[in-house]
Design a protein around this motif. Structure first.
Motif, PDB file in Angstrom:
ATOM      1  N   ALA A 191       7.111   7.405   4.845  1.00 20.19           N
ATOM      2  CA  ALA A 191       7.241   8.089   3.782  1.00 20.19           C
ATOM      3  C   ALA A 191       6.011   8.439   2.954  1.00 20.19           C
ATOM      4  CB  ALA A 191       8.280   7.130   2.698  1.00 20.19           C
ATOM      5  N   ALA A 192       5.059   7.404   2.730  1.00 20.83           N
ATOM      6  CA  ALA A 192       4.221   7.211   2.274  1.00 20.83           C
ATOM      7  C   ALA A 192       3.069   8.484   2.917  1.00 20.83           C
ATOM      8  CB  ALA A 192       3.244   5.885   2.234  1.00 20.83           C
TER       9      ALA A 192
ATOM     10  N   MET B 294       4.057   5.525  10.603  1.00 22.23           N
ATOM     11  CA  MET B 294       4.837   4.695  11.646  1.00 22.23           C
ATOM     12  C   MET B 294       3.927   3.985  12.610  1.00 22.23           C
ATOM     13  SD  MET B 294       8.387   6.444  12.672  1.00 22.23           S
ATOM     14  CE  MET B 294       8.632   7.968  11.789  1.00 22.23           C
ATOM     15  N   ILE B 295       2.835   4.784  13.097  1.00 21.07           N
ATOM     16  CA  ILE B 295       2.220   4.140  13.988  1.00 21.07           C
ATOM     17  C   ILE B 295       1.324   3.138  13.414  1.00 21.07           C
ATOM     18  CG2 ILE B 295      -0.290   4.561  15.403  1.00 21.07           C
ATOM     19  CD1 ILE B 295       0.957   7.362  15.893  1.00 21.07           C
ATOM     20  N   ILE B 296       0.765   3.152  12.405  1.00 22.46           N
ATOM     21  CA  ILE B 296       0.033   1.923  11.460  1.00 22.46           C
ATOM     22  C   ILE B 296       1.139   0.885  11.265  1.00 22.46           C
ATOM     23  CG2 ILE B 296      -0.968   1.217   9.404  1.00 22.46           C
ATOM     24  CD1 ILE B 296      -2.067   3.962   9.104  1.00 22.46           C
ATOM     25  N   ALA B 297       2.181   1.177  10.885  1.00 21.95           N
ATOM     26  CA  ALA B 297       3.359   0.240  10.641  1.00 21.95           C
ATOM     27  C   ALA B 297       3.608  -0.717  12.017  1.00 21.95           C
ATOM     28  CB  ALA B 297       4.371   0.745  10.172  1.00 21.95           C
ATOM     29  N   LEU B 298       3.558   0.325  13.319  1.00 23.25           N
ATOM     30  CA  LEU B 298       4.083  -0.311  14.300  1.00 23.25           C
ATOM     31  C   LEU B 298       2.983  -1.181  14.884  1.00 23.25           C
ATOM     32  CD1 LEU B 298       5.820   2.365  16.228  1.00 23.25           C
ATOM     33  CD2 LEU B 298       6.689   0.441  15.337  1.00 23.25           C
ATOM     34  N   ILE B 299       1.574  -0.927  14.747  1.00 20.28           N
ATOM     35  CA  ILE B 299       0.623  -1.929  15.140  1.00 20.28           C
ATOM     36  C   ILE B 299       0.337  -3.177  14.298  1.00 20.28           C
ATOM     37  CG2 ILE B 299      -2.157  -1.690  15.393  1.00 20.28           C
ATOM     38  CD1 ILE B 299      -1.874   1.159  16.136  1.00 20.28           C
ATOM     39  N   ALA B 300       0.291  -2.640  13.020  1.00 19.16           N
ATOM     40  CA  ALA B 300       0.116  -4.008  12.104  1.00 19.16           C
ATOM     41  C   ALA B 300       1.130  -4.938  12.068  1.00 19.16           C
ATOM     42  CB  ALA B 300      -0.179  -3.478  10.645  1.00 19.16           C
ATOM     43  N   ARG B 301       0.801  -6.132  12.140  1.00 17.38           N
ATOM     44  CA  ARG B 301       1.741  -7.148  11.994  1.00 17.38           C
ATOM     45  C   ARG B 301       2.314  -7.019  10.435  1.00 17.38           C
ATOM     46  NH1 ARG B 301      -0.804 -12.673  13.845  1.00 17.38           N
ATOM     47  NH2 ARG B 301      -2.811 -11.799  12.820  1.00 17.38           N
ATOM     48  N   PRO B 302       3.781  -7.284  10.182  1.00 16.27           N
ATOM     49  CA  PRO B 302       4.113  -6.832   9.142  1.00 16.27           C
ATOM     50  C   PRO B 302       3.950  -7.826   7.653  1.00 16.27           C
ATOM     51  CG  PRO B 302       5.777  -8.156  10.471  1.00 16.27           C
ATOM     52  CD  PRO B 302       4.326  -7.844  11.427  1.00 16.27           C
ATOM     53  N   LYS B 303       3.200  -8.909   8.029  1.00 18.88           N
ATOM     54  CA  LYS B 303       2.905  -9.407   6.676  1.00 18.88           C
ATOM     55  C   LYS B 303       1.428  -9.515   6.628  1.00 18.88           C
ATOM     56  CE  LYS B 303       6.795 -12.050   6.085  1.00 18.88           C
ATOM     57  NZ  LYS B 303       7.336 -13.102   5.112  1.00 18.88           N
ATOM     58  N   ASP B 304       0.573  -8.945   7.510  1.00 16.83           N
ATOM     59  CA  ASP B 304      -0.762  -9.149   7.163  1.00 16.83           C
ATOM     60  C   ASP B 304      -1.303  -8.175   6.004  1.00 16.83           C
ATOM     61  OD1 ASP B 304      -1.466 -10.611   9.176  1.00 16.83           O
ATOM     62  OD2 ASP B 304      -2.524  -9.355  10.551  1.00 16.83           O
ATOM     63  N   SER B 305      -2.419  -8.548   5.637  1.00 18.23           N
ATOM     64  CA  SER B 305      -3.147  -7.704   4.462  1.00 18.23           C
ATOM     65  C   SER B 305      -3.869  -6.770   5.306  1.00 18.23           C
ATOM     66  CB  SER B 305      -3.678  -8.694   3.451  1.00 18.23           C
ATOM     67  OG  SER B 305      -2.879  -9.417   2.697  1.00 18.23           O
ATOM     68  N   LEU B 306      -3.929  -5.563   4.587  1.00 18.57           N
ATOM     69  CA  LEU B 306      -4.711  -4.512   5.123  1.00 18.57           C
ATOM     70  C   LEU B 306      -5.762  -4.353   4.039  1.00 18.57           C
ATOM     71  CD1 LEU B 306      -1.970  -2.114   6.803  1.00 18.57           C
ATOM     72  CD2 LEU B 306      -3.282  -3.869   7.928  1.00 18.57           C
TER      73      LEU B 306
ATOM     74  N   ILE C 293       0.778  -1.270   0.107  1.00 15.58           N
ATOM     75  CA  ILE C 293       0.073  -0.012  -0.078  1.00 15.58           C
ATOM     76  C   ILE C 293       0.838   1.468   0.204  1.00 15.58           C
ATOM     77  CG2 ILE C 293      -1.696   1.207   1.410  1.00 15.58           C
ATOM     78  CD1 ILE C 293      -2.827  -1.561   2.672  1.00 15.58           C
ATOM     79  N   ALA C 294       1.796   1.257   0.897  1.00  9.21           N
ATOM     80  CA  ALA C 294       2.711   2.501   0.960  1.00  9.21           C
ATOM     81  C   ALA C 294       3.446   2.715  -0.137  1.00  9.21           C
ATOM     82  CB  ALA C 294       3.787   2.443   2.216  1.00  9.21           C
ATOM     83  N   LEU C 295       3.903   1.537  -0.928  1.00 10.60           N
ATOM     84  CA  LEU C 295       4.758   1.769  -2.169  1.00 10.60           C
ATOM     85  C   LEU C 295       3.816   2.297  -3.241  1.00 10.60           C
ATOM     86  CD1 LEU C 295       7.362  -1.007  -2.141  1.00 10.60           C
ATOM     87  CD2 LEU C 295       7.745   1.422  -2.173  1.00 10.60           C
ATOM     88  N   SER C 296       2.605   1.664  -3.282  1.00 12.65           N
ATOM     89  CA  SER C 296       1.433   2.344  -4.531  1.00 12.65           C
ATOM     90  C   SER C 296       1.177   3.557  -4.227  1.00 12.65           C
ATOM     91  CB  SER C 296       0.360   1.300  -4.702  1.00 12.65           C
ATOM     92  OG  SER C 296       0.093   0.791  -3.661  1.00 12.65           O
ATOM     93  N   LEU C 297       1.188   3.981  -2.784  1.00 11.51           N
ATOM     94  CA  LEU C 297       0.921   5.562  -2.897  1.00 11.51           C
ATOM     95  C   LEU C 297       2.209   6.436  -3.135  1.00 11.51           C
ATOM     96  CD1 LEU C 297      -0.871   5.630   0.850  1.00 11.51           C
ATOM     97  CD2 LEU C 297      -1.706   6.416  -1.385  1.00 11.51           C
TER      98      LEU C 297
END
Lengths: 250, 612
Positions: free
Chosen positions: B400-401, B438-450, B234-238
């Protein structure tokens, strides 16, 4: 060879449709899945091609994990798994031929298919499949102009277009009368015996199970309660599968 | 059924409810100034009658008129000596008027009779003050109408403040229609404007439909809900969007500059318009094979990517040449000054539009492509890299996104409000965006689909709803200011409103399609776009057609009043005539609107029956 290992599915609302389901399907087998409505048959079949995302567990196909496949790999896996539905699931307003050609969507280049361009070989193949299920003369008609039995044949032709190694049939004859039911089941049997395609078929009627299935899996409330030959289902087993109050009718 | 017990509390509740309702309506009556007495007052009824009668006589047909004027003498008051005034005998071979009595007190009533006029003609009957019969001042509201024998008799009340010892006159004017009727100037003007109105509606509906179609898919919950992606993707496509838009725009702009000299030459332009499709056909045949059973090698894929990029650039070159060709041909046709030269204008304008939007198309294509490329890269990373590493990558990318998105919003705010304070529109947004990411990245598990699809869905829905709540008339005011008074502003306003309202209507249709075919097409291995084309679109065509017709209907009706604020069309004329109290002309325009709307209604219902 299809291996299901400890498969579980819990829906968002908390309903547990599958509980720790494990079984193997050898290549070329005709496996019937029986059980009451709501016992998890449809969920099980849809987990195999991941139309429904399983909560936990593993599905291995020829050693490759379906459950861990990326979207792109999934496209390659799905195109070898044909599916036939209870309500046929044809696109009503499209022509029969288009519905059958849709079975090639996993193979053809997306860019060309968006413009409704299919290779000539696929067009011929589609006509051949319609020929095989006996409705080649209907190819130009709209899908909703066909009767139920004819629509299901289009559904089978669509699945055949995928050159499938497995066909998942989700109660393929539940909306058809007994005569049509047998003709559809014969098509599936033919595909199973002649082409060597593995068939997983959920069924309601035990006479169909006895007549067509090599082996039976029975689900009750998401758990496998029986696994064996159709002839092994006696009255006691029947009550285990369908509950105490059930009575055999067929 | 359980019988509820009657309790005093229930009765009090009911009483209170009735009281509240009564107070509400009373207050409503009060603040809306409902005054039935006004309806009954004689003066109001008279003006209503007058307006209605004028409206019933739309100014459509006109005749050449011959006018017969007769000035009949009258004395007001009667001579003081009591003698009867000296009235000359009228010439009875000509039309003449007799007033009886020949003298009255001011404010008196006289009987005016005319003889020898043409049958069934009419005109005003006026009191002419002063002793000069050619005086252009005339008073009163009486009218005359002759019968079959050319005779009329009217009782007329004379004014009470125009007494004079000298002779005064009563002027009878009879107007007779001569020759065949012809369309009045009002009718011609109305015709011109109603045509403009209908075409405004047509263009607005066309533009709106074309743009609402893709929007409706991303505003449909059932299509967007399964769209999920890992955070990195998501971040990269943004991040890919702005990069891609910039790259695409630069590239296409450069192609345009290279192609510009050719586009000015008819032969070159025509040649490239023919050659480009030929090249594209062969290039894409090779680069996009129809069926692929094996996963292609990396080198082959890179080569294909190169050919696709080259083909796209050639395509944009071709578009520029096509635009040039259209403009050139259009200009030629305009110069020829034939009957069909308006076709030249269309061609020329389309060429210009194409030339203007090609770089935008390039920017959009670039944005979409780079974004999906980045997104796929993110997906791969999430699949292959270890969770711990992924977490740190996620934090960096999401920051960054987030910063990029917030800074873009900040720039928009800066542009709108011209704050001139970079700490508010640049630094703070960047910091808070990065923090949020950053907060979202910290909360979400790294490989989960959002659920990225649902986010897009909600954002689209919010924008659609916000824009839809602004009436087209209000939008027209904004556009009148930005592009000037005229139908173009009206088209833009109607078009925008059409996009947002059709976007919502369409997306609701997409949400109500049958799931079965969708599932079946997905099961064949079709990707998302293929699923839309093969399972969604065939199902939504009938409601889409009927909604488009419905909208075309609304647009015709809207475009009749969008002229009230300067948006072109018949509304401007209507408003002008109402303000000038020229009700006969206004009536013509109302009639035209009614006829057109009724016809649209009929045509659209016939078309709907045919297609659905």
């Amino acid at each position: 060879m299809l291996q299901i290992k400890n498969l579980s599915k819990t829906y968002d609302g908390g309903v547990q449709a599958l509980k720790d389901v494990s079984f193997d399907v050898p290549k070329g087998e005709f496996l019937a899945v029986i059980g009451l409505s709501g016992s998890g048959k449809s969920t099980l079949l849809r987990c195999i091609n991941r139309l429904i995302e399983p909560t936990s567990g593993q599905i291995l196909w020829n050693g490759e994990s379906i459950t861990a496949a990326s979207p792109e790999e999934m496209r390659r896996i799905r195109r070898r798994i044909g599916m036939v539905f209870q309500h046929f699931n044809l696109v009503h307003r499209s022509k029969v031929l288009t519905n059958v050609l849709a079975g090639r969507l996993g193979y053809v280049n997306p860019a060309w298919s968006l413009l409704n361009r299919f290779p000539r070989a696929d067009m011929e193949k589609a006509m051949a499949q319609l020929e095989r299920v006996g409705i080649a003369d209907k190819s130009g008609q709209r899908a909703d102009a066909l009767s139920g039995g004819q629509q299901q044949r289009v559904g089978i032709a669509r699945a055949l277009m995928q050159d499938p190694e497995i066909i998942l049939a989700d109660e393929p004859v539940a909306s058809l009368d007994p005569v049509l039911a047998h003709s559809i089941m014969k098509h599936l049997e033919d595909i199973n015996k002649q082409d060597g395609v593995t068939v997983l078929c959920s069924l309601h009627f035990l006479d169909l199970v006895h007549r067509y299935a090599d082996r039976v899996i029975a689900l009750n409330e998401g758990m496998v309660v029986f696994e064996g030959l159709p002839s092994e289902i006696d009255d006691q087993k029947f009550k285990d599968i369908y509950g105490r109050e059930a009575e055999r009718v067929g | 059924m359980k019988k509820t017990k009657a309790s005093p509390w229930k009765s009090i509740q009911l009483g209170l409810a009735i009281l509240v309702v009564m107070v509400t309506y009373a207050y409503g009556f009060e603040i809306t100034n409902i005054d039935l007495g006004e309806l009954q007052s004689e003066r109001r009824q008279e003006s209503l009658t007058r307006v209605l009668r004028t409206l019933a006589h739309p100014d459509i047909l006109e005749y050449e008129q011959s006018t017969v004027i007769f000035n009949a003498p009258i004395y007001m008051p009667c001579p003081a000596d009591g003698s009867s005034p000296d009235i000359p005998e009228p010439d009875t071979t000509q039309p003449y008027v007799v007033v009886t009595p020949a003298c009255v007190e001011p404010g008196g009533t006289v009987l005016v009779e005319g003889f020898g006029f043409a049958p069934f003609v009419g005109g005003p009957l006026r009191f002419v003050p002063g002793s000069d019969p050619t005086n252009s001042v005339s008073l009163g509201r009486a009218t005359l109408e002759t019968d079959a024998s050319g005779h009329f008799s009217v009782e007329m009340v004379l004014p009470d403040d125009r007494d004079s010892p000298d002779v005064q006159f009563i002027r009878a004017t009879a107007r007779e229609n001569v020759g065949a009727p012809y369309f009045s100037r009002t009718a011609h003007e109305t015709w011109d404007k109603i045509i403009e109105t209908v075409f405004m509606a047509l263009l607005a509906t066309t533009v709106g439909t074309i743009l609402a179609f893709p929007i409706s898919f991303i505003a449909a919950r059932n299509l967007m809900k399964p769209v999920r992606a890992p955070l990195a993707s998501i971040a990269l496509s943004l991040l890919g969007w702005p990069v891609g838009i910039w790259l695409g725009y630069q590239l296409v702009h450069w192609v345009g500059l290279q192609g510009a000299p050719f586009a000015r030459n008819l032969v070159f332009a025509a040649g490239s318009v023919i050659l480009v499709p030929v090249f594209l056909t062969f290039a894409l045949r090779w680069a996009l094979p129809q069926v692929e059973l094996q996963v292609p090698s990396r080198e082959l894929r890179l080569a294909r990517l190169g050919v696709v990029i080259l083909s796209l650039m050639v395509l944009f070159f071709g578009l520029f040449e096509l635009a040039g060709l259209m403009s050139l041909l259009g200009a030629r046709i305009i110069d020829s000054e034939r009957v069909y030269s308006f076709m030249g204008t269309l061609l020329y304008q389309c060429g210009e539009i194409l030339r203007l939007i090609t770089p935008l198309l390039g920017a959009l294509a670039g944005g979409g492509w780079v974004s999906s490329l980045f997104g796929r890269f993110g997906q791969r990373m999430a699949e292959r890299l270890a969770a711990g590493l992924m977490k740190s990558i996620n934090i960096v990318l999401a920051a960054a996104a987030g910063a990029t998105v917030f800074v873009l919003i900040g720039l928009l705010v800066e542009w709108l409000y011209q704050l001139g304070r970079p700490e508010l529109t640049l630094y703070w947004p960047a910091a808070s965006g990065a923090g949020l990411g950053m907060i979202i990245a910290l909360i979400a598990r790294p490989k989960d689909s959002l659920p990225s699809g649902m986010v897009i869905y909600y954002v689209t829905r919010t924008i659609l709803n916000a824009l839809r709540s602004v009436e087209a008339l209000v939008m027209a005011i904004v556009f009148v200011i930005s592009v000037g008074i005229g139908p173009f502003a009206g088209i833009l306003a109607l078009g925008l409103h059409t996009i947002v309202s059709l976007g919502k209507l369409y997306s609701e249709q997409v949400e109500s399609i049958m799931d079965g075919p969708l599932e079946a097409i997905q099961a064949t291995g079709a990707n998302r776009l293929q699923t839309i084309v093969y399972a969604v679109i065939p199902q939504i065509i009938p409601p889409f057609i009927s909604y488009t017709m419905y909208r075309w209907d609304i647009n015709v009706r809207m475009s009749t009043i969008i002229g009230f604020v300067g948006g072109g069309g018949i509304g401007f004329l209507l408003l002008q005539n109402i303000n000038l109290l020229n009700y006969r002309a206004a009536s013509t325009q109302m009639l035209a609107i009614a006829v057109v709307v009724a016809m649209m209604d009929y045509v659209s219902s016939v078309l709907r029956e045919r297609t659905v």
